[in-house]
Design a protein around this motif. Structure first.
Motif, PDB file in Angstrom:
ATOM      1  N   SER A  23      96.695  -2.931  54.022  1.00 20.50           N
ATOM      2  CA  SER A  23      97.192  -2.842  52.658  1.00 20.50           C
ATOM      3  C   SER A  23      96.516  -1.687  51.945  1.00 20.50           C
ATOM      4  O   SER A  23      95.344  -1.391  52.172  1.00 20.50           O
ATOM      5  N   ILE A  34     101.618   0.222  51.971  1.00 23.40           N
ATOM      6  CA  ILE A  34     101.659  -0.045  53.410  1.00 23.40           C
ATOM      7  C   ILE A  34     102.702  -1.121  53.703  1.00 23.40           C
ATOM      8  O   ILE A  34     102.838  -2.099  52.972  1.00 23.40           O
ATOM      9  N   HIS A  45     101.081  -2.957  60.836  1.00 21.34           N
ATOM     10  CA  HIS A  45     100.911  -2.214  59.593  1.00 21.34           C
ATOM     11  C   HIS A  45     100.502  -0.763  59.857  1.00 21.34           C
ATOM     12  O   HIS A  45     101.132   0.158  59.371  1.00 21.34           O
ATOM     13  N   SER A  46      99.440  -0.608  60.627  1.00 19.85           N
ATOM     14  CA  SER A  46      98.891   0.731  60.879  1.00 19.85           C
ATOM     15  C   SER A  46      97.956   0.684  62.084  1.00 19.85           C
ATOM     16  O   SER A  46      96.742   0.908  61.955  1.00 19.85           O
ATOM     17  N   PRO A 144     100.342   4.729  60.757  1.00 22.24           N
ATOM     18  CA  PRO A 144     100.548   4.029  59.480  1.00 22.24           C
ATOM     19  C   PRO A 144     102.027   3.936  59.112  1.00 22.24           C
ATOM     20  O   PRO A 144     102.769   4.919  59.207  1.00 22.24           O
ATOM     21  N   PHE A 146     104.597   3.169  56.053  1.00 18.75           N
ATOM     22  CA  PHE A 146     104.614   3.192  54.598  1.00 18.75           C
ATOM     23  C   PHE A 146     105.866   2.489  54.073  1.00 18.75           C
ATOM     24  O   PHE A 146     106.979   2.746  54.536  1.00 18.75           O
ATOM     25  N   CYS A 243     107.037   5.523  59.394  1.00 21.11           N
ATOM     26  CA  CYS A 243     105.722   5.813  59.961  1.00 21.11           C
ATOM     27  C   CYS A 243     105.534   7.320  60.059  1.00 21.11           C
ATOM     28  O   CYS A 243     106.409   8.028  60.561  1.00 21.11           O
TER      29      CYS A 243
END
Length: 285
Positions: A23, A34, A45-46, A144, A146, A243
């Motif tokens: 986050s 995120i 998420h990443s 990541p 977004f 991403c």
């Protein structure tokens, strides 16, 4: 375990499993940057990509006459990291070689990941140490995702430079010999799902070292990646995220020999040496 770092305006939440950024929030507006990780589209998420980026041919490679298996993007994202240092605005994680990693990757490594909030930037730094008495091949990459909550086609990517982008096309997670030119409108690439019908856009070489997401032509955030030679751009059909992935290394070609030292894009780290690479996420609102 989740840990929050924050400053006056922003907060970041990082999970010790995979040292994954979960986050990144503007505290005054509650804007989340995120992707939420909805498994209907993509449950991450990443994730951190180490010690390979992308897939190996047959999910395996050879080293000193032995065959090793490793799944796409490596194993770092699957392990708990130790917290080395933590204060209000920064945190450092570490993963060391262990019995489980040595079965997949026979090298004594340590991977440290540092997250630091500096004003409106989240700075992420990777430190890779080769503690073996032999050379160590490796790749490292970021992934990541977004969040794009306001309609995918209302966003575009603004590249740092005008350039001719050549994407290398994937077939079953490996590179074929096919390439495709991605045309920019000056420096801008309007987003649409058709761009990703053949999986990710993969730029093995790219002049731009910064990409900005524009939301209705207004800058939302930038990803700067001076230390990375390659870039992946990816989403899932109909998913509200994009991403932007700085990479050192990428997937195997379809005709790969399986020799990790000869793998295109691989880095080789000398014994008792350290490699450092850094990228940042700059927020504009």
């Amino acid at each position: 375990m989740n840990t929050i770092i924050s400053n006056e305006k922003y907060s970041a939440t990082i999970n010790s499993k995979g040292a994954e950024l979960n986050s990144l929030v503007n505290k005054s507006t509650d804007r989340e940057y995120i992707w939420e990780g909805n498994p209907e589209f993509w449950g991450k998420h990443s994730p951190v990509l180490f010690p390979i980026v992308g897939a190996l041919k047959n999910d395996s490679y050879k080293y000193e006459g032995k065959k090793y298996s490793m799944s796409r993007h490596g194993f770092a994202r699957d392990f708990e990291f130790e917290v080395l240092n933590n204060d209000a605005q920064s945190i450092t994680f570490e993963l060391k070689a262990n019995t489980a990693t040595l079965q997949k990757f026979p090298f004594l490594f340590s991977l440290k990941i540092d997250y630091e909030l500096i004003e409106n930037k989240l700075v992420i730094t990777y430190y890779i140490n080769n503690n073996s008495n032999k050379e160590m091949p490796f790749s490292i990459g970021a992934h990541p995702a977004f969040a794009l909550p306001n309609g995918f086609t209302n966003y575009c990517l603004d590249f740092e430079k005008e350039e001719h982008l050549l994407t290398h096309e994937l077939d079953s997670n490996l590179f074929s010999e096919a390439t495709r030119t991605i045309e920019l409108n000056e420096t801008k690439l309007p987003l649409n799902y058709q761009l990703f019908e053949k999986d990710a856009l993969v730029f093995k070489t790219i002049q731009s070292k910064k990409v900005t997401i524009l939301e209705n032509n207004t800058p939302l955030l930038s990803v700067a990646y001076d230390d990375f030679q390659s870039l992946g751009i990816w989403t899932v059909q109909n998913a509200p995220f994009i991403c932007i992935e700085p990479w050192i290394g990428f997937a195997d070609n379809w005709n790969s020999t399986g020799d990790l030292f000869q793998k295109e894009g691989i880095r080789v780290l000398n014994s008792e040496s350290e490699f450092k690479a850094q990228f940042s996420i700059e927020l504009f609102n």
